[in-house]
Motif scaffolding. Structure first.
Motif, mmCIF file in Angstrom:
data_model
loop_
_atom_site.group_PDB
_atom_site.id
_atom_site.type_symbol
_atom_site.label_atom_id
_atom_site.label_comp_id
_atom_site.label_asym_id
_atom_site.label_seq_id
_atom_site.Cartn_x
_atom_site.Cartn_y
_atom_site.Cartn_z
ATOM 1 N N SER A 73 0.828 -1.205 0.000
ATOM 2 C CA SER A 73 0.000 0.000 0.000
ATOM 3 C C SER A 73 0.860 1.251 0.000
ATOM 4 N N SER A 74 1.952 1.205 0.780
ATOM 5 C CA SER A 74 2.863 2.347 0.844
ATOM 6 C C SER A 74 3.529 2.581 -0.504
ATOM 7 N N GLY A 75 3.939 1.483 -1.164
ATOM 8 C CA GLY A 75 4.567 1.603 -2.475
ATOM 9 C C GLY A 75 3.614 2.180 -3.503
ATOM 10 N N CYS A 76 2.348 1.782 -3.416
ATOM 11 C CA CYS A 76 1.331 2.287 -4.342
ATOM 12 C C CYS A 76 1.110 3.781 -4.126
ATOM 13 N N ARG A 77 1.026 4.191 -2.860
ATOM 14 C CA ARG A 77 0.840 5.614 -2.545
ATOM 15 C C ARG A 77 2.033 6.435 -3.021
ATOM 16 N N ASN A 78 3.232 5.901 -2.810
ATOM 17 C CA ASN A 78 4.431 6.619 -3.246
ATOM 18 C C ASN A 78 4.453 6.786 -4.758
ATOM 19 N N GLY A 79 4.025 5.726 -5.469
ATOM 20 C CA GLY A 79 3.982 5.797 -6.924
ATOM 21 C C GLY A 79 3.005 6.855 -7.406
ATOM 22 N N LYS A 80 1.837 6.913 -6.770
ATOM 23 C CA LYS A 80 0.830 7.910 -7.145
ATOM 24 C C LYS A 80 1.308 9.325 -6.821
ATOM 25 N N SER A 125 7.810 6.292 -12.592
ATOM 26 C CA SER A 125 6.694 5.810 -11.779
ATOM 27 C C SER A 125 6.378 4.352 -12.100
ATOM 28 N N GLU A 126 6.906 3.869 -13.237
ATOM 29 C CA GLU A 126 6.734 2.471 -13.638
ATOM 30 C C GLU A 126 7.994 1.655 -13.355
ATOM 31 N N GLY A 127 8.954 2.288 -12.671
ATOM 32 C CA GLY A 127 10.168 1.579 -12.293
ATOM 33 C C GLY A 127 11.269 1.592 -13.330
ATOM 34 N N LYS A 128 11.247 2.552 -14.248
ATOM 35 C CA LYS A 128 12.300 2.636 -15.266
ATOM 36 C C LYS A 128 12.539 4.091 -15.640
ATOM 37 N N CYS A 129 13.699 4.355 -16.217
ATOM 38 C CA CYS A 129 14.041 5.711 -16.652
ATOM 39 C C CYS A 129 14.582 5.624 -18.073
ATOM 40 N N GLN A 188 13.904 10.914 -3.572
ATOM 41 C CA GLN A 188 14.770 9.989 -2.844
ATOM 42 C C GLN A 188 13.990 9.200 -1.796
ATOM 43 N N GLU A 189 12.892 9.774 -1.309
ATOM 44 C CA GLU A 189 12.064 9.092 -0.317
ATOM 45 C C GLU A 189 10.940 8.288 -0.969
ATOM 46 N N LEU A 190 10.580 8.650 -2.192
ATOM 47 C CA LEU A 190 9.454 7.999 -2.859
ATOM 48 C C LEU A 190 9.865 6.805 -3.708
ATOM 49 N N ILE A 191 11.142 6.731 -4.087
ATOM 50 C CA ILE A 191 11.615 5.652 -4.954
ATOM 51 C C ILE A 191 12.479 4.692 -4.144
ATOM 52 N N ALA A 192 12.068 3.441 -4.095
ATOM 53 C CA ALA A 192 12.794 2.442 -3.305
ATOM 54 C C ALA A 192 14.040 1.934 -4.026
ATOM 55 N N ASP A 193 13.982 1.891 -5.358
ATOM 56 C CA ASP A 193 15.103 1.387 -6.155
ATOM 57 C C ASP A 193 16.231 2.424 -6.158
ATOM 58 N N GLU A 194 17.323 2.113 -5.483
ATOM 59 C CA GLU A 194 18.420 3.075 -5.339
ATOM 60 C C GLU A 194 19.051 3.439 -6.681
ATOM 61 N N LEU A 196 17.652 3.337 -9.689
ATOM 62 C CA LEU A 196 16.702 4.161 -10.438
ATOM 63 C C LEU A 196 16.691 5.582 -9.892
ATOM 64 N N CYS A 197 16.753 5.696 -8.577
ATOM 65 C CA CYS A 197 16.750 7.011 -7.934
ATOM 66 C C CYS A 197 17.988 7.813 -8.340
ATOM 67 N N GLN A 198 19.126 7.155 -8.403
ATOM 68 C CA GLN A 198 20.366 7.827 -8.791
ATOM 69 C C GLN A 198 20.310 8.289 -10.248
ATOM 70 N N THR A 199 19.720 7.454 -11.104
ATOM 71 C CA THR A 199 19.591 7.826 -12.519
ATOM 72 C C THR A 199 18.670 9.030 -12.674
ATOM 73 N N LEU A 200 17.544 9.000 -11.958
ATOM 74 C CA LEU A 200 16.607 10.122 -12.012
ATOM 75 C C LEU A 200 17.270 11.397 -11.505
ATOM 76 N N GLU A 201 18.004 11.280 -10.415
ATOM 77 C CA GLU A 201 18.675 12.449 -9.844
ATOM 78 C C GLU A 201 19.654 13.064 -10.838
ATOM 79 N N ALA A 202 20.382 12.213 -11.553
ATOM 80 C CA ALA A 202 21.346 12.711 -12.542
ATOM 81 C C ALA A 202 20.640 13.464 -13.668
ATOM 82 N N ARG A 203 19.518 12.897 -14.172
ATOM 83 C CA ARG A 203 18.777 13.559 -15.249
ATOM 84 C C ARG A 203 18.172 14.881 -14.766
ATOM 85 N N LEU A 204 17.689 14.892 -13.522
ATOM 86 C CA LEU A 204 17.130 16.130 -12.962
ATOM 87 C C LEU A 204 18.214 17.189 -12.795
#
Length: 228
Positions: A73-80, A125-129, A188-194, A196-204
């Motif tokens: 449920s937490s993962g679903c809320r974070n995704g939304k 939000s679908e687990g990929k970048c 960083q708090e909403l994405i569990a995959d470290e 993926l989070c690092q890739t997103l951070e770099a693009r941002l």
């Protein structure tokens, strides 16, 4: 056979209050000891009682199932939440580009291009970048080595800049940049995959740093405004 008395339990409880009690093999509770646990709402696990063992196993399974449900449920809320934040930011991109359209067509077009780059990040939000990295337009304070990193603002925007010919443009871009920086921290708090989070951070960071260069350009002059 060892009998655990009420006095034994009182001594234990006095040293450290407890909410469950594990009765080991070969141990039995006296009636007074059992009542002591009942009065205080202490859960008891009796290894000598097959039914108690079975009941404990059922409780453990129920706890595990509830924990899995909560995590899902937490993962679903974070995704939304992540998806909603990105939609709001994309709208801010377009709104800022629209505001710039009346005063600086070049800045507006450049920002529209960045909005498409940001929209490509929506797949996180679908687990990929799937977004590719931006090309760095190197300056004295920014290069290919630090372009994907968080390097901070080139200079602080103050009321002084508000009075400049391109003051409105600089403020609009600074607002967007600040919102992107906040989103990067939230992600960083909403994405569990470290990874993926690092890739997103770099693009941002690439988008944020490009906006910083746009602000420098609106400031005027040919020298980079980044402080050493």
């Amino acid at each position: 056979m060892k009998f655990i008395t009420e006095e034994d339990l009182r001594d234990l409880y006095k040293k450290q209050p407890f909410t469950d009690y594990d009765l080991k093999e070969g141990e039995r509770l006296t009636p007074g000891a059992r009542q002591f646990l009942v009065d205080r709402g202490v859960d008891m696990y009796d290894r000598n009682d097959p039914m108690a063992v079975l009941d404990a196993q059922k409780k453990e399974k129920a706890k595990a199932a509830q924990a899995a449900k909560t995590e899902s449920s937490s993962g679903c809320r974070n995704g939304k939440k992540l998806c909603s934040r990105m939609k709001a930011l994309h709208s801010l991109f377009l709104l800022t580009a629209r505001d710039l359209l009346d005063t600086d067509l070049c800045l507006s077009q450049q920002l529209t291009g960045l909005s498409r780059q940001f929209a490509a990040l929506g797949s996180v939000s679908e687990g990929k970048c799937e977004a590719v990295g931006l090309v760095c337009n190197a300056c004295t304070g920014m290069n290919g080595e630090n372009f994907s990193q968080c390097i901070g603002d080139c200079f602080e925007i103050t009321e002084f800049h508000m009075q400049m010919p391109k003051g409105r443009e600089m403020l609009l871009l600074d607002r967007l940049r600040s919102e992107l920086e906040c989103f990067s921290l939230d992600a960083q708090e909403l994405i569990a995959d470290e990874k993926l989070c690092q890739t997103l951070e770099a693009r941002l960071n690439e988008i944020i740093n490009t906006i910083s260069q746009m602000i420098c350009g609106a400031m005027g002059g040919k020298e980079c405004q980044r402080k050493a």
